[in-house]
Write an enzyme that holds these catalytic residues in place. Structure first.
Site, PDB file in Angstrom:
ATOM      1  N   TRP A  51       9.406 -11.205   6.747  1.00 19.99           N
ATOM      2  CA  TRP A  51       9.151 -10.039   5.865  1.00 19.99           C
ATOM      3  C   TRP A  51       8.818  -8.765   6.642  1.00 19.99           C
ATOM      4  O   TRP A  51       8.021  -8.786   7.567  1.00 19.99           O
ATOM      5  CB  TRP A  51       7.977 -10.357   4.943  1.00 19.99           C
ATOM      6  CG  TRP A  51       7.481  -9.155   4.203  1.00 19.99           C
ATOM      7  CD1 TRP A  51       6.501  -8.285   4.612  1.00 19.99           C
ATOM      8  CD2 TRP A  51       7.945  -8.665   2.947  1.00 19.99           C
ATOM      9  NE1 TRP A  51       6.333  -7.285   3.670  1.00 19.99           N
ATOM     10  CE2 TRP A  51       7.203  -7.494   2.648  1.00 19.99           C
ATOM     11  CE3 TRP A  51       8.930  -9.096   2.034  1.00 19.99           C
ATOM     12  CZ2 TRP A  51       7.396  -6.755   1.473  1.00 19.99           C
ATOM     13  CZ3 TRP A  51       9.118  -8.361   0.875  1.00 19.99           C
ATOM     14  CH2 TRP A  51       8.355  -7.213   0.594  1.00 19.99           C
ATOM     15  N   MET A  52       9.403  -7.655   6.167  1.00 21.32           N
ATOM     16  CA  MET A  52       9.070  -6.341   6.707  1.00 21.32           C
ATOM     17  C   MET A  52       8.829  -5.384   5.539  1.00 21.32           C
ATOM     18  O   MET A  52       9.510  -5.458   4.529  1.00 21.32           O
ATOM     19  CB  MET A  52      10.258  -5.830   7.543  1.00 21.32           C
ATOM     20  CG  MET A  52      10.131  -4.385   8.001  1.00 21.32           C
ATOM     21  SD  MET A  52      11.542  -3.864   9.020  1.00 21.32           S
ATOM     22  CE  MET A  52      12.726  -3.421   7.734  1.00 21.32           C
ATOM     23  N   ASN A  53       7.854  -4.456   5.688  1.00 20.32           N
ATOM     24  CA  ASN A  53       7.842  -3.292   4.791  1.00 20.32           C
ATOM     25  C   ASN A  53       7.742  -2.007   5.601  1.00 20.32           C
ATOM     26  O   ASN A  53       8.613  -1.794   6.463  1.00 20.32           O
ATOM     27  CB  ASN A  53       6.880  -3.419   3.593  1.00 20.32           C
ATOM     28  CG  ASN A  53       5.442  -3.748   3.883  1.00 20.32           C
ATOM     29  OD1 ASN A  53       5.136  -4.871   4.241  1.00 20.32           O
ATOM     30  ND2 ASN A  53       4.539  -2.807   3.717  1.00 20.32           N
ATOM     31  N   ASP A  54       6.780  -1.158   5.370  1.00 19.17           N
ATOM     32  CA  ASP A  54       6.810   0.226   5.875  1.00 19.17           C
ATOM     33  C   ASP A  54       7.154   0.385   7.367  1.00 19.17           C
ATOM     34  O   ASP A  54       6.647  -0.368   8.205  1.00 19.17           O
ATOM     35  CB  ASP A  54       5.435   0.891   5.749  1.00 19.17           C
ATOM     36  CG  ASP A  54       4.790   0.724   4.407  1.00 19.17           C
ATOM     37  OD1 ASP A  54       5.376   0.100   3.531  1.00 19.17           O
ATOM     38  OD2 ASP A  54       3.673   1.231   4.249  1.00 19.17           O
ATOM     39  N   TRP A  78       5.303 -10.749   1.642  1.00 18.90           N
ATOM     40  CA  TRP A  78       4.187 -10.009   2.229  1.00 18.90           C
ATOM     41  C   TRP A  78       3.015 -10.949   2.489  1.00 18.90           C
ATOM     42  O   TRP A  78       2.758 -11.863   1.716  1.00 18.90           O
ATOM     43  CB  TRP A  78       3.799  -8.894   1.251  1.00 18.90           C
ATOM     44  CG  TRP A  78       2.822  -7.907   1.771  1.00 18.90           C
ATOM     45  CD1 TRP A  78       3.101  -6.764   2.451  1.00 18.90           C
ATOM     46  CD2 TRP A  78       1.394  -7.950   1.612  1.00 18.90           C
ATOM     47  NE1 TRP A  78       1.931  -6.094   2.746  1.00 18.90           N
ATOM     48  CE2 TRP A  78       0.876  -6.805   2.242  1.00 18.90           C
ATOM     49  CE3 TRP A  78       0.503  -8.848   1.025  1.00 18.90           C
ATOM     50  CZ2 TRP A  78      -0.496  -6.520   2.290  1.00 18.90           C
ATOM     51  CZ3 TRP A  78      -0.856  -8.572   1.063  1.00 18.90           C
ATOM     52  CH2 TRP A  78      -1.338  -7.422   1.699  1.00 18.90           C
ATOM     53  N   PHE A 110      -2.605  -2.658   8.697  1.00 16.05           N
ATOM     54  CA  PHE A 110      -1.804  -1.920   7.728  1.00 16.05           C
ATOM     55  C   PHE A 110      -1.124  -0.720   8.400  1.00 16.05           C
ATOM     56  O   PHE A 110      -1.241  -0.512   9.610  1.00 16.05           O
ATOM     57  CB  PHE A 110      -2.696  -1.467   6.568  1.00 16.05           C
ATOM     58  CG  PHE A 110      -2.743  -2.452   5.420  1.00 16.05           C
ATOM     59  CD1 PHE A 110      -2.413  -3.781   5.595  1.00 16.05           C
ATOM     60  CD2 PHE A 110      -3.137  -2.039   4.148  1.00 16.05           C
ATOM     61  CE1 PHE A 110      -2.457  -4.691   4.532  1.00 16.05           C
ATOM     62  CE2 PHE A 110      -3.176  -2.926   3.086  1.00 16.05           C
ATOM     63  CZ  PHE A 110      -2.842  -4.247   3.273  1.00 16.05           C
ATOM     64  N   SER A 111      -0.481   0.103   7.569  1.00 14.28           N
ATOM     65  CA  SER A 111       0.353   1.186   8.084  1.00 14.28           C
ATOM     66  C   SER A 111      -0.440   2.246   8.839  1.00 14.28           C
ATOM     67  O   SER A 111      -1.640   2.426   8.622  1.00 14.28           O
ATOM     68  CB  SER A 111       1.113   1.848   6.936  1.00 14.28           C
ATOM     69  OG  SER A 111       2.123   0.965   6.517  1.00 14.28           O
ATOM     70  N   ASP A 186      -3.380   4.391   5.798  1.00 17.09           N
ATOM     71  CA  ASP A 186      -2.107   4.944   6.266  1.00 17.09           C
ATOM     72  C   ASP A 186      -2.279   6.254   7.042  1.00 17.09           C
ATOM     73  O   ASP A 186      -1.637   7.279   6.716  1.00 17.09           O
ATOM     74  CB  ASP A 186      -1.120   5.129   5.095  1.00 17.09           C
ATOM     75  CG  ASP A 186      -0.951   3.857   4.266  1.00 17.09           C
ATOM     76  OD1 ASP A 186      -1.260   2.770   4.812  1.00 17.09           O
ATOM     77  OD2 ASP A 186      -0.531   3.938   3.113  1.00 17.09           O
ATOM     78  N   GLU A 237       0.049   6.721  -1.104  1.00 18.98           N
ATOM     79  CA  GLU A 237       0.161   5.992   0.161  1.00 18.98           C
ATOM     80  C   GLU A 237       0.962   6.828   1.170  1.00 18.98           C
ATOM     81  O   GLU A 237       1.732   7.710   0.799  1.00 18.98           O
ATOM     82  CB  GLU A 237       0.877   4.650  -0.062  1.00 18.98           C
ATOM     83  CG  GLU A 237       0.182   3.757  -1.081  1.00 18.98           C
ATOM     84  CD  GLU A 237       0.813   2.377  -1.267  1.00 18.98           C
ATOM     85  OE1 GLU A 237       0.073   1.401  -1.334  1.00 18.98           O
ATOM     86  OE2 GLU A 237       2.050   2.283  -1.351  1.00 18.98           O
ATOM     87  N   TRP A 332       8.462  -1.784  -4.297  1.00 16.27           N
ATOM     88  CA  TRP A 332       7.455  -2.817  -4.562  1.00 16.27           C
ATOM     89  C   TRP A 332       7.693  -3.523  -5.892  1.00 16.27           C
ATOM     90  O   TRP A 332       7.169  -4.604  -6.129  1.00 16.27           O
ATOM     91  CB  TRP A 332       6.039  -2.218  -4.513  1.00 16.27           C
ATOM     92  CG  TRP A 332       5.561  -1.987  -3.107  1.00 16.27           C
ATOM     93  CD1 TRP A 332       5.279  -0.790  -2.522  1.00 16.27           C
ATOM     94  CD2 TRP A 332       5.310  -2.988  -2.107  1.00 16.27           C
ATOM     95  NE1 TRP A 332       4.880  -0.985  -1.219  1.00 16.27           N
ATOM     96  CE2 TRP A 332       4.882  -2.311  -0.934  1.00 16.27           C
ATOM     97  CE3 TRP A 332       5.416  -4.378  -2.076  1.00 16.27           C
ATOM     98  CZ2 TRP A 332       4.554  -2.991   0.243  1.00 16.27           C
ATOM     99  CZ3 TRP A 332       5.098  -5.044  -0.898  1.00 16.27           C
ATOM    100  CH2 TRP A 332       4.667  -4.363   0.236  1.00 16.27           C
TER     101      TRP A 332
END
Ligand code: FRU
Length: 538
Positions: A51-54, A78, A110-111, A186, A237, A332
């Site tokens: 899994w990847m996000n930002d 996630w 986190f980011s 963030d 965010e 999301w």
């Protein structure tokens, strides 16, 4: 393999068929997907697995673009976040690097952002070897759930070997919230030369807070922005405060990018922007932009469903001067349900942002970076037509699944629509175009392929206002197996959308419903693959 051009037109003059001579296929094996990964993009960044996000910590140093990203290496959904890492000479060809940051006793990672500390203000490096400093959010899941202590704080890690290895700062965390603040995350940090200090933009629930620091370690609250401005209804965010020059006037303005989830123009997560001034401690909305917000509502970087948490690259040399953005190509609302088995999520194409002043006000335009041109191959072109209702290009082989389609046409009148339709033999079709009546672009993926994995994926037409009054409309659409990215009117309207066709699209039609119109250009250009290579096992 042969490459056959089928050019079919059905304008007022009736159909016309042109077939070009066969030429050898020049697409490499890399352009063909592995059988178990039919949707893995060929020229967008994806993690090798999991899994990847930002996108995080994007920074340029010594000829290398670094990309870090929210990563959960143990699953395709996630979970406790790490920072994955990849490097590239051009934002197009990527090499996987070992995970840079992993969770510890303070929480998950986190980011956040990364900077070159050129003056060694942090003392983590030396004047001769300035450190790379990552500024990220610690997220403590137990505290988040219990509500006993503030769960999020800001922290530092540094590298003195060009990003190859990272050390977390012993004094972490460096910035904690007030006791009752949950969402506090963030950090995006930049150097502000006038006050010789660092400025951090931070998302705090329903607003952005700006902090200042001489050394990246001690932070002081400078100001807050946005409580009653722009789109609300979701969590704010991933802010990013970026100096820009207005293309037409050379005027200096500041762009504030701000992602919100949910509350996007077509549902779920999306990124809005604000234009204003920044005096070293306070961001104030430009008066013209404030009027624009009043009149037209929130302004969005990308009106499609699948461009989120995008921020810009740090430390791009002044000699280059570009503002370069990358976003997470998902939403999301359904990101965890996408029908890919071994990996989940891709990044958008890297984009260059420009600020324009147009009749209706400021418009932030985005276009794929010029480095993408290196992947461009053969072009198949349709002849211009004075009055057209239908034109078709059917390039052979895998060409259309990795392609750029460019179409330019006269604005449809208010009883007509004009659109591109990508389709396959199974009758699946994706339409993207403009409705002359509403003067809105639209993206329709309701019949484009798989959608059953989430009832939020393709319920309705997605729309975006046209940001230009020009009598000609141009649309550039990049396809990469499971995505379509629209750049209309030279990037004034962007729409990024995921698609999951059960078989690759093989034809693209230009269709007009209503009055025939002038087709000026219609062409498809093949895009080569740039598969990410592995530098080390993950
Ligand atoms: C945005 C976001 C950030 C957070 C990260 C967690 O997509 O929710 O606010 O830091 O993802 O993975």
């Amino acid at each position: 393999m042969t490459f056959i051009r089928n050019l079919l037109a059905a304008g007022l003059a009736g159909p016309l068929l042109i077939t070009a001579a066969a030429t050898p296929d020049n697409q490499s094996d890399a352009a063909r997907p592995a059988p178990h990964e039919p949707y893995r993009p060929a020229y967008h960044f994806t993690p090798a697995r999991a899994w990847m996000n930002d996108p995080n910590g994007m920074v340029y140093y010594q000829g290398v673009y670094h990309l870090f990203y929210q990563y959960h290496p143990h699953s395709t959904v996630w979970g406790p976040m790490h920072w994955g890492h990849a490097t590239s000479p051009d934002m197009i060809h990527w090499t996987h690097q070992p995970i840079a940051l992993a969770p510890d006793e303070h929480g998950a990672i986190f980011s956040g952002s990364a900077v070159i500390d050129w003056h060694n203000t942090s003392g983590f490096g030396t004047p001769d070897n300035p450190p790379l400093v990552a500024i990220f959010t610690y997220h403590n899941e137990a505290d988040w759930r219990s509500g006993q202590r503030p769960p999020q704080s800001q922290a530092l890690a540094y590298s003195t070997d060009q990003g190859a290895s990272w050390t977390k700062y012993a004094g972490n965390p460096v910035l904690r919230p007030a006791a009752d603040q949950g969402d506090f995350r963030d950090p995006k940090v930049r150097w502000y030369e006038a006050s010789k200090s660092w400025i951090m933009s931070l998302a705090v629930g329903d607003h952005v807070a700006f902090y200042g620091s001489p050394d990246l370690k001690q932070w002081r609250l400078l100001s807050e922005f946005g409580k009653d401005i722009g789109a609300h209804g979701g969590v704010w965010e991933c802010p990013d405060l970026v100096p820009m020059e207005v293309a037409e006037t050379g005027e200096k303005k500041w762009l504030l990018l701000l992602s919100i989830n949910p509350g996007g123009p077509n549902g779920g997560s999306a990124t809005q922007y604000f234009i204003g001034d920044f005096d070293g401690s306070r961001f104030t909305l430009d008066a013209k932009f404030a009027a624009q917000l009043q009149q037209h509502g929130p302004q969005w970087l990308d009106w499609g469903r699948d461009n989120y948490a995008g921020v810009t690259w740090s430390d791009v040399p002044a000699t280059d001067g570009r503002v370069l953005l990358l976003g997470w190509m998902s939403n999301w609302d359904y990101g965890a349900k996408l029908p890919t088995a071994t990996w989940r999520s891709s990044m958008t194409l890297p984009r260059e942002l420009k600020l324009h002043q147009q009749a209706q006000g400021y418009v932030l335009r985005g276009q794929p970076v010029r480095e993408l041109d290196a992947l461009k191959g053969r072009t198949t072109e349709f002849p211009a037509q004075a009055a057209t209702r239908h034109a078709e290009l059917t390039p052979a082989g895998a060409t259309l699944q990795l392609s750029e389609t460019y179409v330019e046409f006269a604005r449809p009148d208010d009883s007509s629509k004009a659109y591109l339709e990508f389709s396959n033999a199974q009758g699946e079709l994706y339409r993207v175009g403009i409705d002359g009546h509403t003067q809105q672009f639209f993206s329709d993926r309701r019949r484009a392929g798989q959608k059953e994995f989430s009832d939020q994926f393709a319920q309705q037409l997605h729309t975006a206002p046209r940001q230009s009054q020009a009598p000609r409309i141009s649309m550039r659409v990049y396809l990469d197996r499971h995505s379509a990215e629209l750049f209309a009117d030279d990037g004034a309207t962007q729409m990024t959308e995921l698609l999951f066709p059960k078989a690759p699209y093989t034809s693209v039609h230009f269709r007009v419903e209503g009055q025939p119109l002038q087709l000026i250009t219609f062409k498809v250009t093949e895009i080569g693959a740039s598969p990410t290579v592995s530098a080390a096992p993950q």
